[in-house]
Design a protein around this motif. Sequence first.
Motif, PDB file in Angstrom:
ATOM      1  N   UNK A  51     -33.295  30.477   9.286  1.00  0.00           N
ATOM      2  CA  UNK A  51     -31.499  29.270   8.206  1.00  0.00           C
ATOM      3  C   UNK A  51     -31.451  29.086   6.701  1.00  0.00           C
ATOM      4  N   UNK A  52     -31.101  28.966   6.048  1.00  0.00           N
ATOM      5  CA  UNK A  52     -31.213  28.421   4.704  1.00  0.00           C
ATOM      6  C   UNK A  52     -30.539  27.461   4.302  1.00  0.00           C
ATOM      7  N   UNK A  53     -30.131  25.983   3.528  1.00  0.00           N
ATOM      8  CA  UNK A  53     -29.320  25.504   3.642  1.00  0.00           C
ATOM      9  C   UNK A  53     -29.145  25.494   1.984  1.00  0.00           C
ATOM     10  N   UNK A  54     -27.327  25.206   1.901  1.00  0.00           N
ATOM     11  CA  UNK A  54     -27.705  24.780   0.967  1.00  0.00           C
ATOM     12  C   UNK A  54     -27.292  23.175   0.218  1.00  0.00           C
ATOM     13  N   UNK A  55     -26.903  22.945  -0.590  1.00  0.00           N
ATOM     14  CA  UNK A  55     -27.291  21.131  -1.545  1.00  0.00           C
ATOM     15  C   UNK A  55     -25.992  21.408  -2.126  1.00  0.00           C
ATOM     16  N   UNK A  56     -24.457  21.072  -1.812  1.00  0.00           N
ATOM     17  CA  UNK A  56     -23.769  20.629  -2.639  1.00  0.00           C
ATOM     18  C   UNK A  56     -23.243  22.198  -3.133  1.00  0.00           C
ATOM     19  N   UNK A  57     -23.463  23.579  -3.332  1.00  0.00           N
ATOM     20  CA  UNK A  57     -22.989  24.492  -2.937  1.00  0.00           C
ATOM     21  C   UNK A  57     -24.208  25.197  -3.474  1.00  0.00           C
ATOM     22  N   UNK A  58     -25.633  25.129  -3.936  1.00  0.00           N
ATOM     23  CA  UNK A  58     -26.404  26.058  -4.046  1.00  0.00           C
ATOM     24  C   UNK A  58     -27.456  25.705  -3.265  1.00  0.00           C
ATOM     25  N   UNK A  59     -28.754  26.594  -2.636  1.00  0.00           N
ATOM     26  CA  UNK A  59     -29.975  26.579  -1.938  1.00  0.00           C
ATOM     27  C   UNK A  59     -30.486  25.469  -2.763  1.00  0.00           C
ATOM     28  N   UNK A  60     -30.804  24.969  -1.685  1.00  0.00           N
ATOM     29  CA  UNK A  60     -31.182  23.603  -1.377  1.00  0.00           C
ATOM     30  C   UNK A  60     -33.028  24.032  -1.921  1.00  0.00           C
ATOM     31  N   UNK A  61     -33.662  22.702  -2.558  1.00  0.00           N
ATOM     32  CA  UNK A  61     -34.656  22.370  -2.346  1.00  0.00           C
ATOM     33  C   UNK A  61     -34.557  21.618  -1.471  1.00  0.00           C
ATOM     34  N   UNK A  62     -35.989  21.826  -0.245  1.00  0.00           N
ATOM     35  CA  UNK A  62     -36.039  20.746   0.704  1.00  0.00           C
ATOM     36  C   UNK A  62     -36.906  18.738  -0.067  1.00  0.00           C
ATOM     37  N   UNK A  63     -37.174  19.251  -1.081  1.00  0.00           N
ATOM     38  CA  UNK A  63     -37.530  17.290  -1.456  1.00  0.00           C
ATOM     39  C   UNK A  63     -36.224  17.091  -2.126  1.00  0.00           C
ATOM     40  N   UNK A  64     -35.365  17.864  -3.194  1.00  0.00           N
ATOM     41  CA  UNK A  64     -34.368  17.092  -3.475  1.00  0.00           C
ATOM     42  C   UNK A  64     -33.560  16.282  -2.936  1.00  0.00           C
ATOM     43  N   UNK A  65     -32.822  15.231  -3.887  1.00  0.00           N
ATOM     44  CA  UNK A  65     -32.259  13.898  -3.264  1.00  0.00           C
ATOM     45  C   UNK A  65     -31.225  13.837  -2.337  1.00  0.00           C
ATOM     46  N   UNK A  66     -30.753  13.359  -1.940  1.00  0.00           N
ATOM     47  CA  UNK A  66     -29.137  13.113  -1.578  1.00  0.00           C
ATOM     48  C   UNK A  66     -28.712  12.051  -1.550  1.00  0.00           C
ATOM     49  N   UNK A  67     -27.343  12.153  -2.471  1.00  0.00           N
ATOM     50  CA  UNK A  67     -26.414  11.196  -2.399  1.00  0.00           C
ATOM     51  C   UNK A  67     -25.551  10.979  -1.479  1.00  0.00           C
ATOM     52  N   UNK A  68     -24.488  10.114  -1.048  1.00  0.00           N
ATOM     53  CA  UNK A  68     -23.151   9.684  -0.635  1.00  0.00           C
ATOM     54  C   UNK A  68     -22.714  11.213  -0.318  1.00  0.00           C
ATOM     55  N   UNK A  69     -21.595  10.872   0.377  1.00  0.00           N
ATOM     56  CA  UNK A  69     -21.062  12.576  -0.137  1.00  0.00           C
ATOM     57  C   UNK A  69     -21.020  13.547  -0.787  1.00  0.00           C
ATOM     58  N   UNK A  70     -22.571  13.628  -0.173  1.00  0.00           N
ATOM     59  CA  UNK A  70     -23.092  15.212  -0.804  1.00  0.00           C
ATOM     60  C   UNK A  70     -22.720  15.753   0.437  1.00  0.00           C
TER      61      UNK A  70
END
Length: 81
Positions: A51-70
């Motif tokens: 499985x791949x994970x996209x963060x706000x429409x782009x492939x995610x860096x697993x260490x990327x920080x999340x913000x409320x509403x992402x």
Amino acid sequence: MTIRVLAFAGAREMLGAPHFELDLPSGASVRDAWSRLEAEFPGLAPHRSSLRVAHNGSLADLDGALRDGDELALLPPVGGG
């Protein structure tokens, strides 16, 4: 903070819904969200490598920080030729 999780194809079946909200502590990363999803849905663990994970429409860096509403999307493998 609250993030929205979208699940497609087999991930949707494993999670039992096409989307839902996930509450995480402030400062959580994409990796933290994935760990939480695996804890709540153990059937995801064997699919971690496919499985791949996209963060706000782009492939995610697993260490990327999340913000409320992402938004995180769980994407199935893509095949073709």
